[in-house]
Design an enzyme around this catalytic site. Structure first.
Site, mmCIF file in Angstrom:
data_model
loop_
_atom_site.group_PDB
_atom_site.id
_atom_site.type_symbol
_atom_site.label_atom_id
_atom_site.label_comp_id
_atom_site.label_asym_id
_atom_site.label_seq_id
_atom_site.Cartn_x
_atom_site.Cartn_y
_atom_site.Cartn_z
ATOM 1 N N CYS A 171 0.755 -1.232 -0.074
ATOM 2 C CA CYS A 171 0.056 0.101 0.076
ATOM 3 C C CYS A 171 0.849 1.127 0.176
ATOM 4 C CB CYS A 171 -0.927 0.054 1.197
ATOM 5 S SG CYS A 171 -1.940 -1.283 1.516
ATOM 6 N N ARG B 156 2.818 0.388 -5.453
ATOM 7 C CA ARG B 156 2.911 -0.124 -4.321
ATOM 8 C C ARG B 156 1.712 -1.131 -4.192
ATOM 9 N NH1 ARG B 156 6.827 2.057 -0.848
ATOM 10 N NH2 ARG B 156 5.833 1.001 0.908
ATOM 11 N N TRP C 172 -3.072 -2.683 -1.506
ATOM 12 C CA TRP C 172 -2.771 -4.038 -1.860
ATOM 13 C C TRP C 172 -3.211 -4.756 -0.831
ATOM 14 C CZ3 TRP C 172 -0.213 -8.343 -0.034
ATOM 15 C CH2 TRP C 172 -0.276 -9.376 -0.977
ATOM 16 N N ASN D 72 -0.471 1.514 5.964
ATOM 17 C CA ASN D 72 0.235 0.541 5.341
ATOM 18 C C ASN D 72 0.933 -0.332 6.416
ATOM 19 O OD1 ASN D 72 2.073 -0.795 3.564
ATOM 20 N ND2 ASN D 72 3.623 0.776 3.744
ATOM 21 N N GLY D 73 0.685 -1.611 6.246
ATOM 22 C CA GLY D 73 1.162 -2.781 6.961
ATOM 23 C C GLY D 73 0.112 -3.715 7.700
ATOM 24 N N GLU E 41 15.505 -16.563 -12.725
ATOM 25 C CA GLU E 41 14.961 -15.307 -13.076
ATOM 26 C C GLU E 41 14.066 -15.141 -14.173
ATOM 27 O OE1 GLU E 41 14.558 -12.760 -11.425
ATOM 28 O OE2 GLU E 41 14.347 -11.136 -12.697
ATOM 29 N N LYS F 181 10.269 -13.764 -14.457
ATOM 30 C CA LYS F 181 9.971 -12.567 -15.347
ATOM 31 C C LYS F 181 8.725 -12.872 -16.314
ATOM 32 C CE LYS F 181 11.192 -10.008 -14.018
ATOM 33 N NZ LYS F 181 11.971 -9.344 -12.970
ATOM 34 N N GLU G 83 5.383 -13.369 -14.204
ATOM 35 C CA GLU G 83 5.084 -12.242 -13.538
ATOM 36 C C GLU G 83 4.219 -11.392 -14.244
ATOM 37 O OE1 GLU G 83 8.864 -9.784 -12.229
ATOM 38 O OE2 GLU G 83 6.978 -9.475 -10.898
ATOM 39 N N HIS H 237 14.274 -35.926 -13.362
ATOM 40 C CA HIS H 237 13.850 -36.798 -12.182
ATOM 41 C C HIS H 237 12.400 -36.451 -11.817
ATOM 42 C CE1 HIS H 237 17.628 -38.298 -10.929
ATOM 43 N NE2 HIS H 237 18.240 -36.752 -11.463
ATOM 44 N N LYS I 28 5.035 -3.397 -6.235
ATOM 45 C CA LYS I 28 6.525 -3.355 -6.463
ATOM 46 C C LYS I 28 7.145 -3.491 -4.983
ATOM 47 C CE LYS I 28 10.236 -1.794 -8.744
ATOM 48 N NZ LYS I 28 10.574 -2.805 -9.808
#
Ligand code: AGP
Length: 590
Positions: free
Chosen positions: A2, A26, A74, A98-99, A467, A471, A474, A490, A585
């Site tokens: 947030c 955010r 968020w 925020n939290g 990575e 990428k 997402e 395997h 982010k």
């Protein structure tokens, strides 16, 4: 997560909305503002992005007040909805948070049994508590409320009886305060108000700020005054525009050479003499920053001769990990605010182990709490998917490795000198990786929607694969999986059928023969394999030859085509590239 913002001293609504747009990375599932008007606090909020809030406000009488707060959310507790959007207003108070509170249930039971709640959020508990505990002194009430809260919180609070003061409170979630021509401001990060302030302060944990038009008073939660000095800041670094690109992600990929150049140039400030050779190095981080750690493991073990363990920060605290005496902990974070990484940092310090952090955002909490900081100079990164900051972090890893190897004499001097020269060439090599854009765009066209894409590699190639897969998934939502190449047989190889796209990273000559066998096994089962390689002797359906760099630096060039592939796959599939669904982010909740 947030983003929160507050303003005191000018027409509040435009400043709040402008700040919320910049904080939207955010979290972006609902947004709202509250402004103190002549007839009391007026709150407008809704589900959706800041643009939805702006549309809603356009249909309403305009705000005229000069004291206001805003929020972009968020969701943590309570689904995205109009009711759960912030601000939460109760009686004379309105709050943005925020939290995450850890004791909201206990507080409801103890203080708020009879209060009618209108949302499912933990944050409304704060507004209800402020109202319930109000004794006519807004500052005292804010302090008393803050003291009762457990968990993480950055708050901006309005009180209808304090028309000249914006109250701000911080524990564990970031909060900055600034003063400028527009008055006093507060926000989750500098980018929200950098162009409006002349003076910047960072709230520490357990502090309250009473922000006036031209001044700010700081207190602890027991209202002892705090003497705080302003911090220097870089206004240009803190703001970003798309500069003609359709998306921040593409712009930021193209900014990678300069991000690496600035980071390599800044490496001179790294003081290797401050480090004794440790018995072990523990690297901890989240997401892409964790993948940097996976690549760093190979670089540092080779250059420094020290065992390196890499762990996901959220799992760092899930184990009972006694850090041996003489260890060094390294955290990696673009934002410098990731809650799990911060928690791992604090646990390391609790055990008395020094922490070196590789951080991109100045004034961030991880930077402030670390014993040593290496600042990457990637500049502001807006797209949720990290690109230039990831490569700049790798450059920092190489620079740190070389400086420490020189200091500890763990690698031959000639080799170090040669690699230092190569490091100064890395920005150019990264630039050489960009012209594959057209090819990656064409390749992205061939990825079948909904079908899984696999990324395999050995050694540093396995780190690059991790990575690349993150990428792609997402931003394009395509199912993507990375597997160490030798591990495919395997289990995961059962998912391969005719035409399954596989990207195979061949970044180390000594491992290439085994990579070739793995590629052959995949091709025998019909996979369409693209080899991403430093050399051209690998046999696959197609070969993507990387610019020439020392093997130790290979991940930094190997990842660029994969970032472009992900971007164009997401574009083809009509995804919201800079703000993928469900993400944010800066992940400031554990
Ligand atoms: C990667 O594209 C993601 N945005 C995410 O994995 C990110 O790297 C992670 O959340 C860590 O963030 P940090 O670097 O700000 O700590």
């Amino acid at each position: 997560m947030c983003g929160i913002i507050g303003v005191n001293g000018c027409m509040a609504a435009p400043v709040l909305l402008d700040g919320l747009k910049r904080l939207e990375y955010r979290g972006y599932d609902s947004a709202g503002v509250a402004v103190l008007e002549s007839d009391g606090i007026r709150t407008v909020k809704c589900r959706g992005r800041v643009d939805a809030l702006i549309e809603k406000l356009d249909r309403l009488p305009p705000f005229t007040g000069t004291l206001g707060i805003g929020h972009t959310r968020w969701a943590t507790k309570g689904e995205p909805s109009d009711e759960n959007a912030h601000p939460h207003t109760c009686g004379r108070f309105s709050v943005v948070h925020n939290g995450i509170l850890e004791n909201d249930g206990a507080l409801r039971d103890k203080y708020l049994r009879l209060c009618p709640f209108s949302s499912e959020t933990d944050s409304e508990v704060i507004a209800q508590l402020l109202n319930r505990l109000y004794n006519g002194d807004p500052l005292q009430t804010v302090a008393k409320t803050a003291d009762l809260l457990a968990g993480s919180f950055a708050l901006a609070v309005l009180c209808a009886d304090a028309p000249d003061t914006l109250f701000c409170v911080r524990r564990s979630s970031p909060l900055l305060v600034g003063l400028g021509e527009d008055g006093g401001l507060a926000a989750s990060d500098l980018s929200a108000f950098a162009d409006r302030i002349q003076t910047l302060y960072r709230l520490a944990d357990g502090e309250i700020a009473a922000v006036h038009r031209n001044s700010v008073d700081f207190y602890t939660f027991d209202l002892s005054p705090v003497d705080k000095q302003p911090e220097p800041f870089d206004r240009v670094q803190a703001t970003a525009e798309k500069g003609g690109y359709e998306h921040f992600m593409l712009k930021e990929i193209h900014e990678t050479p300069s991000a690496v150049r600035r980071t390599v140039q800044a490496a001179g400030a790294f003081d290797a003499a401050a480090f004794d050779k440790p018995s072990r190095i523990f690297i901890t981080a989240c997401g892409s920053a964790y993948h940097v750690g996976e690549a760093a493991k190979f670089v540092w073990e080779e250059l420094l001769g020290v065992p390196v363990e890499v762990g996901i920060a959220s799992e760092f605290r899930s184990r009972t990990l006694p850090l041996p005496e003489g260890s060094l902990v390294v955290t990696v974070s673009q934002s410098g605010e990731t809650a799990d990484t911060l928690a791992a940092l604090r646990e390391s310090k609790r055990q008395g182990v020094p922490v070196l952090s590789i951080v991109n955002v100045p004034h961030s909490t991880i930077a402030a709490e670390s014993d040593h900081v290496f600042y990457t100079k990637a500049g502001v990164e807006v797209a949720v998917a990290t690109t230039k900051a990831y490569v700049a972090q790798l450059a920092a890893v190489y620079a740190i490795g070389l400086a420490l190897a020189e200091r500890w004499q763990t690698a031959p001097g000639q080799r170090i000198e040669r690699l230092k020269k190569e490091l100064s060439r890395l920005p150019a090599a990264v630039e050489e990786a960009l012209p594959c854009e057209r090819r990656m765009r064409e390749l992205a066209e061939t990825l079948p929607a909904g079908e899984p894409v696999f990324f395999v590699g050995r050694g540093q190639g396995a780190a690059a694969a991790m990575e690349a897969a993150l990428k792609l998934k997402e931003v394009s939502y395509l199912p993507a999986q990375s597997v160490p190449a030798g591990e495919m047989k395997h289990g995961t190889i059962s998912l391969i059928h005719a035409g399954t796209p596989v990207f195979a990273f061949c970044l180390n000559e000594a491992l290439n023969a085994r990579m070739q066998s793995n590629i052959d096994e995949l091709r025998a089962r019909g996979a369409a394999v693209t080899a991403v390689s430093l050399t051209d002797d690998i046999r696959a359906q197609s070969l993507l030859r990387l610019p020439q760099v020392p093997e130790l630096f290979a991940v930094s060039v190997a990842v660029i085509p994969m970032q472009l592939l992900s971007y164009y796959a997401a574009r083809r599939l009509g995804c919201d590239i800079d703000k993928p669904r469900n993400l944010a982010k800066s992940v400031t909740v554990e």
